[in-house]
Write a protein that holds these residues in place. Structure first.
Motif, PDB file in Angstrom:
ATOM      1  N   ASN A  90       9.474  -4.737  -5.405  1.00 37.79           N
ATOM      2  CA  ASN A  90       9.036  -3.639  -6.266  1.00 37.79           C
ATOM      3  C   ASN A  90       9.059  -2.306  -5.526  1.00 37.79           C
ATOM      4  O   ASN A  90       9.054  -2.267  -4.299  1.00 37.79           O
ATOM      5  CB  ASN A  90       7.609  -3.896  -6.768  1.00 37.79           C
ATOM      6  CG  ASN A  90       7.528  -5.082  -7.694  1.00 37.79           C
ATOM      7  OD1 ASN A  90       8.411  -5.285  -8.529  1.00 37.79           O
ATOM      8  ND2 ASN A  90       6.478  -5.872  -7.553  1.00 37.79           N
ATOM      9  N   GLN A  91       8.976  -1.245  -6.294  1.00 39.03           N
ATOM     10  CA  GLN A  91       8.997   0.100  -5.731  1.00 39.03           C
ATOM     11  C   GLN A  91       7.807   0.375  -4.809  1.00 39.03           C
ATOM     12  O   GLN A  91       7.878   1.274  -3.981  1.00 39.03           O
ATOM     13  CB  GLN A  91       8.984   1.147  -6.857  1.00 39.03           C
ATOM     14  CG  GLN A  91      10.260   1.221  -7.666  1.00 39.03           C
ATOM     15  CD  GLN A  91      10.216   0.367  -8.910  1.00 39.03           C
ATOM     16  OE1 GLN A  91       9.650  -0.727  -8.919  1.00 39.03           O
ATOM     17  NE2 GLN A  91      10.842   0.835  -9.974  1.00 39.03           N
ATOM     18  N   ASP A  92       6.718  -0.346  -4.977  1.00 34.68           N
ATOM     19  CA  ASP A  92       5.549  -0.093  -4.131  1.00 34.68           C
ATOM     20  C   ASP A  92       5.529  -0.986  -2.900  1.00 34.68           C
ATOM     21  O   ASP A  92       4.525  -1.048  -2.184  1.00 34.68           O
ATOM     22  CB  ASP A  92       4.252  -0.262  -4.940  1.00 34.68           C
ATOM     23  CG  ASP A  92       4.105  -1.665  -5.504  1.00 34.68           C
ATOM     24  OD1 ASP A  92       4.988  -2.512  -5.261  1.00 34.68           O
ATOM     25  OD2 ASP A  92       3.102  -1.924  -6.198  1.00 34.68           O
ATOM     26  N   ILE A 116      11.688 -10.314  -6.379  1.00 31.30           N
ATOM     27  CA  ILE A 116      12.061  -8.925  -6.643  1.00 31.30           C
ATOM     28  C   ILE A 116      11.209  -8.033  -5.744  1.00 31.30           C
ATOM     29  O   ILE A 116       9.983  -8.169  -5.722  1.00 31.30           O
ATOM     30  CB  ILE A 116      11.777  -8.565  -8.113  1.00 31.30           C
ATOM     31  CG1 ILE A 116      12.604  -9.452  -9.051  1.00 31.30           C
ATOM     32  CG2 ILE A 116      12.060  -7.086  -8.376  1.00 31.30           C
ATOM     33  CD1 ILE A 116      12.215  -9.307 -10.516  1.00 31.30           C
ATOM     34  N   HIS A 157       7.540  -9.453  -6.771  1.00 31.03           N
ATOM     35  CA  HIS A 157       7.250 -10.404  -7.841  1.00 31.03           C
ATOM     36  C   HIS A 157       7.998 -11.704  -7.539  1.00 31.03           C
ATOM     37  O   HIS A 157       9.163 -11.671  -7.161  1.00 31.03           O
ATOM     38  CB  HIS A 157       7.648  -9.854  -9.210  1.00 31.03           C
ATOM     39  CG  HIS A 157       6.494  -9.185  -9.906  1.00 31.03           C
ATOM     40  ND1 HIS A 157       6.031  -7.950  -9.556  1.00 31.03           N
ATOM     41  CD2 HIS A 157       5.682  -9.618 -10.911  1.00 31.03           C
ATOM     42  CE1 HIS A 157       4.994  -7.629 -10.311  1.00 31.03           C
ATOM     43  NE2 HIS A 157       4.755  -8.614 -11.142  1.00 31.03           N
ATOM     44  N   SER A 188       5.619  -4.182  -2.913  1.00 31.01           N
ATOM     45  CA  SER A 188       5.155  -5.534  -3.239  1.00 31.01           C
ATOM     46  C   SER A 188       6.322  -6.330  -3.834  1.00 31.01           C
ATOM     47  O   SER A 188       7.409  -5.788  -4.025  1.00 31.01           O
ATOM     48  CB  SER A 188       3.983  -5.461  -4.233  1.00 31.01           C
ATOM     49  OG  SER A 188       4.426  -5.024  -5.504  1.00 31.01           O
TER      50      SER A 188
END
Lengths: 761, 761
Positions: B469-471, B467, B475, B473
């Protein structure tokens, strides 16, 4: 039991037997308790704070004041991040504050081994304030020399205006009847059963995990990151079952502090509010003052609505101006053929922060409009039901905001169905005889329009993931959160429908976990069936295609000639001969050494439509003039929510909304002292939320339209049932007594004042 | 820190500081404790059981005997379900048994408020047995009139044979030197730090949740379902960090009973073994008897290996015949140019159940082969290192099972590297002077081949999900389980490599949860880097394509001209100008109202290749003849595990395997009384597992080949380090003393017997 069936709620048994686990039933070993030190004045500055004695209490781990926390300003509203700064939420909050803005503001926090110890430490913290004038009334807030609640704000959060549907001047010119009145709505509070609660701990990989009773785990994750100045990937929010939210858990209230404490102390910390805190230090419904003008021509055609709204967002912006903005927008669909002008402004005040609450600004606007519609009809001598029937939206009417026609619209049928179901004409004919004496009977009606999400104000995103298990069942993971309204059940039905299996074959993953749950901003805006359903349908369709393709690969059949039915893959065509069971296909996909794979499907989908739903309330009541009391004899809501996915849960949803709306109409008001800003009734003894004993028999009816942009034909039904009962009750009181009351609630106190003034008492 | 870098373990800090949470650190409120009543004889039938007194103990919730549990026979081996019945595991087990088959078999179970209460109740249960003859020695098990441990089995689980690589008759004819000897291996036990533990509870939707220290959550889910007669979709297994497994947690031992008790009692129940139980009532390494013949021609070419193996699987089949079958197969790659004949048979015995243990049958076979290779070389007067160099596999040699050539093969280089690193020739020249007197020095060498998974014996499936992420990074969720060996770190490096970000940008989801984790059967067969990596690489590639496509959509660049680097999307070409950061792209994908979506990728992948890895051990030791003690002076392993993903964790893995192998060579043996079947040393005081004080300095070296079928060039490294130290030590003892010992361990007791017989003592 797929779409359209009265499937029993998947979480029903667990919840009615008390087995269901909520945040407070979970926890991790070694949890510490945190409690806030709250201001004892509504407006002021802390001059000095002394925590030494508190720190010395045995069992106290730490005390943090506003001086000890990060200074990252953040917004708590449960909205997706806005790419355009113009739509961004107002970042006006710190974890703890020196400038206190309502009676109960957070100045410090104590962490201790238990609640009693924390409470003892709190009582030992000494605070000296420099008081500022508390601003509660609009007049005080907007006064020239008022102190600024947020420096530089001039006490205004935002204002905006628009005019759609033609020229107001022309519409006024064409109007034979014009009325102008002022409406005032009260502060209400959500009163969900489960207070706000969250606990946080550090995981093994140095992420902060927050388990929280939230409607919006993915948004909470972002806001915790912003508040702590940490990248969002290091934050994980887990949402178990929650005991109601009604919008109050669409704000990020306890999570940032819980996360901060766990991070700073390296040990798990819980913050659980008591009811007295929960009623004041979470969110309330914005009190509105609405100045409303309306005009109709001789033939009873509504020509214009001119609305000026003032909204009090309280100490912090929270959802701020979005609430009144949504309220005025969503009301437009009801009578879309006239000119509609709105001017709206949101101000700060030294009252608790206003936030999202069921229907988000619409109850205040619908109350105002539907009251004035009633008054206008009566002033012109028209039957108000006929007047509504003449003016309500019809399919093909133009949405003045996006200039597209309404595709599904059943408000006319709803009014007609209600009229019949309620025996409106029969009752109307018999009632005049009962409108004299001490107890007078009245009938009332009111309508509403709403929306099925937030587009185009916000991004409308939803995610779903489906896994075919080895036994032929499925696991369904959605980002949309079950908050007690039944969305999990609806999604199970949708997936079962598209995958051709029994609902029992869909295992719902009820807990959202932001590390792994497909993205969805959460439960609000009555968006889940419509927006969340888009992702569920697409994921189910994607998986169905994969299954049929795989069956084709195994069996040699052309996948185009196969379909899923009753847990089997069958040949298309009338006989539907079985090719194989889903279980056999699943076993092959998992365990064949040379072909296949685990069959899963994930979809993230953005919805760019937002059809309005509609509905109306019919009410029959008695007003006891000497006692200033209203007794509802009969009340019924009729809804156009498109296709009804589950008639049983739909009915429950309508009943719940009607009960809340009755509470807002007759009983509920959070009382703020206008000079001191103190709250008089921060508890469920003094705040009069109706119990089942105060609630009359409720009838729910539906006119099923089919919304073509909707995954299974449905539109919003979560919040709407709250909208029309309040004005219908107000209109029935007017009908019974001849007294038009433009404020809420219609409590004995209010009625007494108005009846006195009208001379009937 | 991507592929090839010495990234510090992602779980390292949590584990060395004691912060990491294991099953016993978790739990749910209200956990009850369950303990088994175990048989006090190794073979017999329960005639009568009286639980009345136990039930009367205050705090006891329930007692279940073999009469009160479901009668579904199930297999406990951690294998994927086999579609072909021929490969199915043997279903010979019930939750509790009346026919007891080893000293410690489960007859009944007590559930109580705590361990002491459960223990007290256990002591009050009275059992009367009808004894049967305990069968421990192969002679007794296979005796004509032996009682059947499992009725109808004739005490044989399975047997099979094969002959590959040409005609044995011809190979024998061409052999100048032929040796035939018998080898016997002992029972060892895994001795992982964390004993077996599991707890179970019912979730809110009536699923059974089992939290367990398991290597194989997805397999445990299926087996619990089989044992309880429930569909697998109703079972959920959660795997936190586990404190070692080494194959012992590749069996489903406590989970079915924990699940049964939670289901029956409706309350959470924990079963935690004590060490004494854990050493006997889990699994052990199969003791083998190997009759081995080998022949070489005049030029020192190994012409044939003819192997007959007898394996004792103990009371229940568990992994049964698979262990010896895998052992004889995986050894073949080492010397692939001769004829290889195998005849293998697995029998039941009244000893604890044998199961999977690090390297799964190969240690027994490699010990036998590498010992006889040594003896053969010595008998022919050849240097045994030269003899090995002449016969070990070379790239292009044919895998006789699938008839395909070996693509990567570095055993020759490994031997050469070890020879140099170890200063073999120099030492060899100096040593004869030290081979007289009381303390004699010897050098030894041994080789091995292994595999990188279980294909084609089993399906090789892996799953991964990523996934963004919004930042910016990611997962990463994998089905493959971290069991202490470092796989999470490896997967982080792989994902970071393919996605062009720092390892810190990959957040690992360490816990497997069968409801939502992508399917992977678990940690065994050294499969994770090779097989699990396939899914990680493909998921990362899929997500990279999605990201670049989306960047193209936003920026107008052709995605073919874009690449990911350092957390940014840059233009291909030497200057690599930045187009946008991953974070900005992620924000757009989540929050743009009209385009984009959450960017995720999931891959389920079946691997259909299985390249062997290779390696060797060089050892330099002293034997104290009067004390019958061996002291290792220097020992070194050289591995061809393809490309090394992380040199730091690879070294750790090799060190661990070498230590275990030294334990098996010199100290460890679970002693079973051959007449009664009692275990003499069910504890870590009497069972001599070496501590760090008993372990010499260890050297690990690598020859990096590139395996083209591997996602990042690597092959197995998890189990292999255990393989060659044991025979190398045995060969060095022979070198030092002239005494060839064909049994294990080379403990003082064994050495004494052999030295006496050889007349050197």
């Amino acid at each position: 039991m797929s779409v359209g069936s009265p499937l029993r709620r998947v979480d029903g048994a667990a919840k009615v037997t008390g087995r269901a686990r909520y945040t407070d039933d979970l926890g991790v070993p070694g949890l510490r308790t945190a409690r806030f030190l709250r201001s004892t004045m509504a407006h002021g500055l802390v001059k000095e704070i002394d925590i030494r004695e508190a720190l010395a209490v045995p069992g106290v781990d730490a005390v943090f004041t506003y001086e000890d926390v990060p200074r990252n300003r953040f917004a708590t509203a449960g909205h997706p991040f806005a790419l355009d700064k113009d739509h961004a939420d107002v970042e006006d909050r710190l974890l703890l504050t020196r400038h206190v803005r309502y009676h109960g503001d957070e100045i410090a926090v104590v962490v201790a081994r238990d609640e009693l110890t924390a409470g003892r430490a709190l009582s030992l913290i000494r605070v000296e304030y420099e008081p500022l004038k508390p601003l509660v009334k609009f007049e005080d807030i907007l006064a020239e020399n008022a102190p600024e609640i947020h420096p530089g704000s001039k006490n205004t959060v935002k204002e905006h205006s628009f005019e759609v549907g033609g020229s107001l001047d022309q519409a006024q010119g064409e109007s034979e009847y014009i009325l102008e009145e002022r409406f005032q709505t009260q502060i209400t509070q959500h009163c969900h059963l489960e207070n706000h609660i969250a606990y946080a701990y550090m995981d093994d990989l140095d992420h902060i995990v927050v388990v929280s009773s939230t409607q919006i785990p993915h948004i909470a994750r972002r806001i915790v990151g912003e508040a702590l100045g940490l990248p969002l990937g290091r934050i994980r929010i887990v949402k178990p079952y929650i005991g109601g939210g009604f919008g109050n858990k669409q704000d990020v209230i306890l999570e940032p502090m819980a996360a901060f404490l766990a991070w700073k102390l390296g040990r798990p910390v819980k913050i659980a509010q008591e009811r007295e805190e929960n009623m004041v230090s979470t969110r309330i419904r914005h009190p509105f003052r609405v100045d409303l003008r309306m005009g109709a021509d001789k033939e009873g055609r509504l020509k214009f609505i001119d609305l000026k709204a003032l909204s009090n967002t309280g100490a912090y912006a929270s959802h701020g101006h979005s609430v009144v903005s949504a309220g005025v927008t969503k009301a437009h669909f009801l009578y879309p053929r006239g000119v509609y002008r709105c001017r709206a402004r949101t101000v700060y005040g030294n009252i608790p922060s206003s936030g999202a609450m069921r229907a988000y600004g619409s109850p205040q606007i619908i109350f105002s409009i539907e009251s004035l519609v009633e008054n206008l009809a009566r002033a012109a001598g028209w039957d108000s039901l006929e007047f509504r029937l003449k003016n309500v939206a019809l399919p093909g009417d133009i949405n003045q905001f996006n200039k597209k026609p309404l595709l599904s619209c059943g408000i006319k049928q709803a009014l007609e169905k209600g009229r019949e179901l309620f025996r409106w004409d029969e009752k109307r004919a018999g009632i005049p005889a009962e409108q004299t004496g001490e107890v007078r009977r009245g009938l009332g009606v009111a309508c509403f329009s709403y929306a099925s999400g937030t587009y185009p104000a916000c991004v409308e995103s939803a995610g779903a993931r489906l896994i075919l298990n080895q036994d032929g069942s499925f696991h369904l993971q959605v980002g949309a959160t079950e908050i007690g309204h039944g969305s999990d059940t609806i999604f199970v039905q949708m997936a079962a429908q598209t995958l051709g299996v029994a609902a029992e074959s869909i295992h719902m993953v009820s807990t959202q976990d932001t590390d792994i749950t497909p993205y969805d901003p959460g439960a609000y805006a009555s968006r889940q069936t419509y927006v969340g359903g888009q992702a569920v349908m697409r994921a189910a369709e994607k998986l169905r295609v994969k299954i049929l393709d795989y069956c084709g690969q195994i069996s040699g059949h052309n996948p185009a000639n196969l379909r899923l039915e009753g847990g089997r893959i069958v040949l298309s065509g009338p006989d539907g001969a079985e090719v194989m069971s889903l279980k056999d296909l699943a076993l092959d996909s998992y365990y064949h050494k040379d072909r296949g794979r685990q069959l899963t499907a994930e979809v993230s989908y953005k919805t760019r439509t937002n059809p309005p739903s509609f509905g109306c309330t019919f009410v029959d009541l008695e007003v006891d003039i000497p006692l200033c009391q209203v007794r509802i004899r009969e009340i019924c809501n009729i809804h156009d929510a498109g296709r009804i996915i589950n008639p049983k849960t739909a009915e429950g949803q309508v009943h719940g909304g009607m009960a809340m709306s009755i509470g807002a109409a007759l009983y509920e008001e959070l009382l703020v002292d206008t000079s001191s800003g103190r709250i008089h009734n921060n508890n469920l003894l003094d705040y009069k939320v109706p119990t089942i004993m105060d609630t009359p028999g409720l009838t729910a009816g539906f006119v099923e339209t089919h919304e073509p942009t909707s995954p299974y034909g449905s539109k919003s039904l979560g919040e709407p049932p709250i909208l029309s009962p309040t004005p219908a009750i107000r209109n029935a009181v007017l009908d019974a007594t001849g007294v038009a009351i433009n404020e809420l609630p219609l409590s004995p106190k209010t009625l007494f004042r108005h009846f006195k003034k009208a001379g009937i008492l």
